[in-house]
Scaffold this active site. Sequence first.
Site, PDB file in Angstrom:
ATOM      1  CG  ASP A   1      -3.177  -1.094  -2.582  1.00 46.29           C
ATOM      2  OD1 ASP A   1      -2.909  -0.014  -2.032  1.00 46.29           O
ATOM      3  OD2 ASP A   1      -4.013  -1.895  -2.115  1.00 46.29           O
TER       4      ASP A   1
ATOM      5  CB  SER B   1      -0.962  -0.028   1.183  1.00 48.07           C
ATOM      6  OG  SER B   1      -1.879   1.026   1.135  1.00 48.07           O
TER       7      SER B   1
ATOM      8  CG  ASP C   1      -3.007   3.512  -1.733  1.00 49.75           C
ATOM      9  OD1 ASP C   1      -3.725   3.459  -2.762  1.00 49.75           O
ATOM     10  OD2 ASP C   1      -3.145   2.733  -0.783  1.00 49.75           O
TER      11      ASP C   1
ATOM     12  CG  ASP D   1      -6.500   0.374  -0.953  1.00 49.77           C
ATOM     13  OD1 ASP D   1      -5.589   1.231  -0.887  1.00 49.77           O
ATOM     14  OD2 ASP D   1      -6.631  -0.549  -0.117  1.00 49.77           O
TER      15      ASP D   1
END
Length: 474
Positions: A242, A99, A240, A244
């Site tokens: 990834d 993340s 960010d 999400d």
Amino acid sequence: MKFGTSGLRGLSEDLKGRASALYATAFGRYLLDSRRAQPGDLILVGRDFRDSSPEMAENCVDALAGLGFRTADCGTVPTPALALYGLQERAACLMITGSHIPADRNGIKFYRPDGEIDKDDEAAITAAAAELDRAGFSFTPGAKTAPDRSEECRSLFVQRNGGLLENGALAGLTIGVYQHSTVARDLLVELLEQYGAKVIAFGRSETFIPVDTEAVSEETIAILKNAAKQYGLDAIVSADGDGDRPLVADESGQPLRGDLLGLITANFLDAEVVVTPVTSNSGIESAGNFRVIRTRVGSPFVIAGMQDARTAGSDGVAGFEANGGVLTASDFSVHGQPLRALPTRDCFLPILATLSLAASTKQPLSALVATYRLPVAAADRLENFPIETSARLMAYLRAGPENLAAFLRSIGEVDAISDIDGLRVTLKDRRIIHFRPSGNAPEMRCYVESETEAAAAGLLADGLAGIRQWAAAH
């Protein structure tokens, strides 16, 4: 290795080796033992752009194949895209990502065939991994090749987001996309252009750059402000690592708070119930026609809160975190089009909802923010702050009112305390200061609310200084 607020986390060097295979095997065995899957079932694997992610993904594929599962490679896709595809295929998923945390760390997010794992699942996977470790688990990479499903995964997500707004909804806006190393970077450009925006992509990096949308660094803000000025932008969007957690900045490059993005999205969806952690702005309760449920920090707690609301008979249930990631537990209808529930964090829905509001009201984002009249909130963190020191500090603050009063003596007098997650203190002058160790990394976080930006900045600086001083003395 340990589970944090969302997923497993650890050092990249450790996870590139035996550890990723160990936890993938533990997850696979848990699926089999709980009868959530059986040998021959499909498991999807996605990843972010960290240097360590491809090797970790290969290890996980090998480990799962060893248990008799079929695997498919979804490539570098946003986590919500992988989760959506998993729900459609009724397939478990692993997302290899750390993340927003630094590149020397990485992690794995796990999804059952029916969605993101919960805290009970985390405990079961941890126990299975410990049992495998005690039994002398060994792993030899086999470099098995998984069929490529990246285009199917990507196309499903584009289809979902392509129906959220009306045609040409963003026409007339010039929007910057800070691409850095997020897996959302190309999809953001594609979708914004699809809705009629003029898009200027900048800052693309082949080296991983950690971007924390909940505590945006001064370095990142400087990049955004420079781009806003250079290109004459109406807004800047990013995410960010990834994809999400959203990042949306106004026409000056100033980032909007993630919980404001969540609030805008809840109103966009016409939600009846909103589930959000205690760290989200205290003004949310009075900012929409919905009931608010507060939880601990982390998507598993938000998901559990949404599930409880659904079980109790509520419809129109959505959730969001202070980092801006939005989750939906109910199916919604947007512009007459169905929007399937996606109970995992998503950056695309809040980005599109916010830009759509700005376009339809013909207001600059800075003016739009001002209309919400929320308390001014700010947050930051002390990085490389030992977990043991965080634990000692929190134990000290909780030990008695005299300790807390002494710690806050130069800041203000305590009026009320919430211990849902960390220690959230309302001062007698109605300012709020909240201390909370990160669940993902060796970081100590501080959240504040006050009436003005200057007062919030001052309170945040005082809170962080107090943490440093206490750590130095203890």
